[in-house]
Design a protein around this motif. Sequence first.
Motif, mmCIF file in Angstrom:
data_model
loop_
_atom_site.group_PDB
_atom_site.id
_atom_site.type_symbol
_atom_site.label_atom_id
_atom_site.label_comp_id
_atom_site.label_asym_id
_atom_site.label_seq_id
_atom_site.Cartn_x
_atom_site.Cartn_y
_atom_site.Cartn_z
ATOM 1 N N THR A 1 -20.854 44.877 34.639
ATOM 2 C CA THR A 1 -21.563 44.549 33.403
ATOM 3 C C THR A 1 -22.590 45.645 33.156
ATOM 4 N N VAL A 2 -22.480 46.258 31.990
ATOM 5 C CA VAL A 2 -23.430 47.303 31.627
ATOM 6 C C VAL A 2 -24.025 46.942 30.275
ATOM 7 N N GLU A 3 -25.333 46.817 30.220
ATOM 8 C CA GLU A 3 -26.046 46.435 28.998
ATOM 9 C C GLU A 3 -25.433 45.194 28.352
ATOM 10 N N GLY A 4 -25.150 44.192 29.193
ATOM 11 C CA GLY A 4 -24.650 42.914 28.696
ATOM 12 C C GLY A 4 -23.176 42.876 28.365
ATOM 13 N N LYS A 5 -22.492 44.012 28.492
ATOM 14 C CA LYS A 5 -21.056 44.029 28.198
ATOM 15 C C LYS A 5 -20.265 44.313 29.457
ATOM 16 N N GLY B 1 -24.375 39.533 36.089
ATOM 17 C CA GLY B 1 -25.077 40.641 35.447
ATOM 18 C C GLY B 1 -24.728 41.995 36.041
ATOM 19 N N GLY B 2 -23.842 41.998 37.040
ATOM 20 C CA GLY B 2 -23.464 43.259 37.682
ATOM 21 C C GLY B 2 -21.963 43.300 37.935
ATOM 22 N N LEU B 3 -21.622 43.795 39.098
ATOM 23 C CA LEU B 3 -20.204 43.849 39.473
ATOM 24 C C LEU B 3 -19.667 42.442 39.712
ATOM 25 N N HIS B 4 -18.403 42.238 39.377
ATOM 26 C CA HIS B 4 -17.769 40.950 39.662
ATOM 27 C C HIS B 4 -16.259 41.093 39.672
ATOM 28 N N VAL B 5 -15.620 40.068 40.228
ATOM 29 C CA VAL B 5 -14.165 39.972 40.166
ATOM 30 C C VAL B 5 -13.868 39.011 39.022
ATOM 31 N N MET B 6 -13.120 39.478 38.027
ATOM 32 C CA MET B 6 -12.857 38.666 36.834
ATOM 33 C C MET B 6 -11.536 37.927 36.994
#
Length: 125
Positions: A50-54, A74-79
Amino acid sequence: MEVKDPWVRLVPPNAKATAAYMKIENKGTEADRLVDASSNVSKITELHETVEGKMRRVKAIEVPAGKTVELKPGGLHVMLIELKEPLKEGQTVEITLKFEKSGEIKVQAPIKKGMGGMHHHHHGH
Ligand SMILES: [Cu+2]
C-alpha cells in the motif's frame, strides 16, 4: 524462515477480497524473497503493498538475512482475491507462501476483525 502471527482480515460476507498479514523472520544468513502465495479460500492470491492509500501488486517481498519483515495493514500484505465462500470470524485460512530459496511454507491464519485505523497498534500477547 519463520512466519509469526499470521491473520486474515474479516470482511463483510459480500466482499470479494481480503488481506492476510504476518511477520516473516529470516533466521538464515542469506537474503530471501517471498515470490508467490496461495490460499484455500481464494482463487487468486497476490503480493501487494500500500502506497499513499492505494494498493499495488509487487513481484516479490524481500526478506534480508537476520531481519523481520512485517506485513501489516497500510503496508505490505498478501491479497486474497475472488473468495470462494464468505469468511467467518474464528475460521482458519491455510496460506502457502513460496520463497525463492526456502521453498514453500504453509501457515494457518485465523480470521480476525481489523484493528480499526491503520496506525493503531494492537498487542495481542
Ligand atoms: Cu491488496
